[in-house]
Write an enzyme that holds these catalytic residues in place. Sequence first.
Site, PDB file in Angstrom:
ATOM      1  N   ALA A  29     -32.480 -24.710  12.388  1.00 57.85           N
ATOM      2  CA  ALA A  29     -33.420 -23.952  11.555  1.00 57.85           C
ATOM      3  C   ALA A  29     -32.641 -23.352  10.387  1.00 57.85           C
ATOM      4  CB  ALA A  29     -34.097 -22.837  12.360  1.00 57.85           C
ATOM      5  N   GLU A  30     -33.272 -23.290   9.227  1.00 54.01           N
ATOM      6  CA  GLU A  30     -32.564 -22.899   8.004  1.00 54.01           C
ATOM      7  C   GLU A  30     -31.955 -21.503   8.088  1.00 54.01           C
ATOM      8  OE1 GLU A  30     -35.877 -23.583   5.513  1.00 54.01           O
ATOM      9  OE2 GLU A  30     -36.580 -21.521   5.526  1.00 54.01           O
ATOM     10  N   ASN A  31     -32.516 -20.654   8.964  1.00 54.07           N
ATOM     11  CA  ASN A  31     -31.973 -19.302   9.089  1.00 54.07           C
ATOM     12  C   ASN A  31     -30.741 -19.239   9.997  1.00 54.07           C
ATOM     13  OD1 ASN A  31     -33.705 -19.942  11.234  1.00 54.07           O
ATOM     14  ND2 ASN A  31     -34.179 -17.819  11.673  1.00 54.07           N
ATOM     15  N   SER A  90     -25.443 -21.995   7.111  1.00 54.93           N
ATOM     16  CA  SER A  90     -26.580 -22.839   7.468  1.00 54.93           C
ATOM     17  C   SER A  90     -26.880 -23.833   6.349  1.00 54.93           C
ATOM     18  CB  SER A  90     -27.810 -21.966   7.734  1.00 54.93           C
ATOM     19  OG  SER A  90     -28.908 -22.776   8.068  1.00 54.93           O
TER      20      SER A  90
END
Lengths: 246, 211
Positions: free
Chosen positions: B47-49, B89
């Site tokens: 996930a991008e976070n 990330s």
Amino acid sequence: MTKPGKAFDNMVAAVADIPDGAVIAFGGFAGPGTPYNLTKALLAQGAKRLTCIANTTGGAQQPRMPDIGMLVENGQVAKVICAFTAATRPTDQLPFTPYYERGEVEAELVPQGTLAERLRAAGAGIPAFYTPTAVGTELARGRETRIIHGREYLLEYALPCDYAFIRAWRADAAGNLQFRLSQRNFGPLMAMAARTTIVEVEEPILPVGAIDPDQVHTSGIFVHRLVPIPPPPEGLWTTRRQERAK
Amino acid sequence: MSGWDRQQMADRLAREFQDGWIVNLGVGIPTLCSNTDIGDRDIIYHAENGVIGYGPVLPPGQEDLHLVNAGGQNVSLRPGAAIVHHADSFAIIRSGRIDVTVMGAYEVAANGDFANWRIGDAKGGGIGGAMDLAACARRVFIILEHTTRTGEPRLLRACNLPVTTRGVVTLVATNLGLFAPAGDGFAVRELAPGVSFETAQTATGAPLLPG
């Protein structure tokens, strides 16, 4: 007792000196890491013509929480720099949007990875960098690009801030921080990009040395003010939600 | 009309994920892919976070409220998971380590362009991580409803909305089936149960090419 200097008793005191025109980065991604308590204090403090840097202006969910959208509604914001200036679902509307459409606040829309890297660069002494992101899109129109090893890249500048508002899980009185799970997100980057980093902390502030040096996520070098989050109802949202999770 | 529901669209696309892939899932229907049973395949959801190695969304009461995916849903972690900050990330993304990114979109074109950040003449937009992901992931898959709420096609000859990235989409899952942009049209990889070729063609703004 914690050493004087970094530890503040309350949110109001920690944001009291923020002047009109300040550039402030706000941590957080979809909840975790969002500095609701510091933002609430800034709403009361009233500084104006602010530039607010964050992933989003907030307000897509109910109930509303203290966020950049509320600072906009309160007439405190001149400009936002965000990866979202509209909701992801076109049927939703961010509270920020009508102010933007009426021209009452400026916005700079930045891809999320570029936003993160601009903050990282600012904290790392790097003035600008080239990235492949957004090449060939409306965002690149009229801007400097360069072909490097056969691929086109877009020039992006570092994004230094006057203040960072971030939220951490634990801190010692020297300002060493630990984040928990996805609370980390932009926190370490914004702490490095800001001249003054203010942190709301979920657990009571620990004595210096209580955090294993190998387990520090952000060094106290980058942290200037710490405020423990008060118990509910003043300590907002994820404090309560975290208690529910235990 | 029959066809796939949102979870079935995600399930069908998740069947395309190959053993060993690092898969980024975007907000909306794509996040449902992490609920799909992937069997013996070793797949890492990113996930991008900064959440690496997550699993299904957890029901209320079981969630850890410090942990969300790109859509803000409280997910589980799989053994071997790791957390990094946002710059790391996106370093994973920009350096080409993501095997596929799965995103929602407003429109996809037969030439592989897609649009998912700004509607028509709206002043604001929502880019999120989409431009970083689409420019740098090895593959881009899109999941979207085949038509708008008013029945207009979303699979088109060319995007009407401002594009997110040009020429990158290789596979599209909709409620009507699985389609691959093929330049002049979309190749039909599979039709959902109860959906005829003619039904899918009528709902599409570009020629459909059989199998």
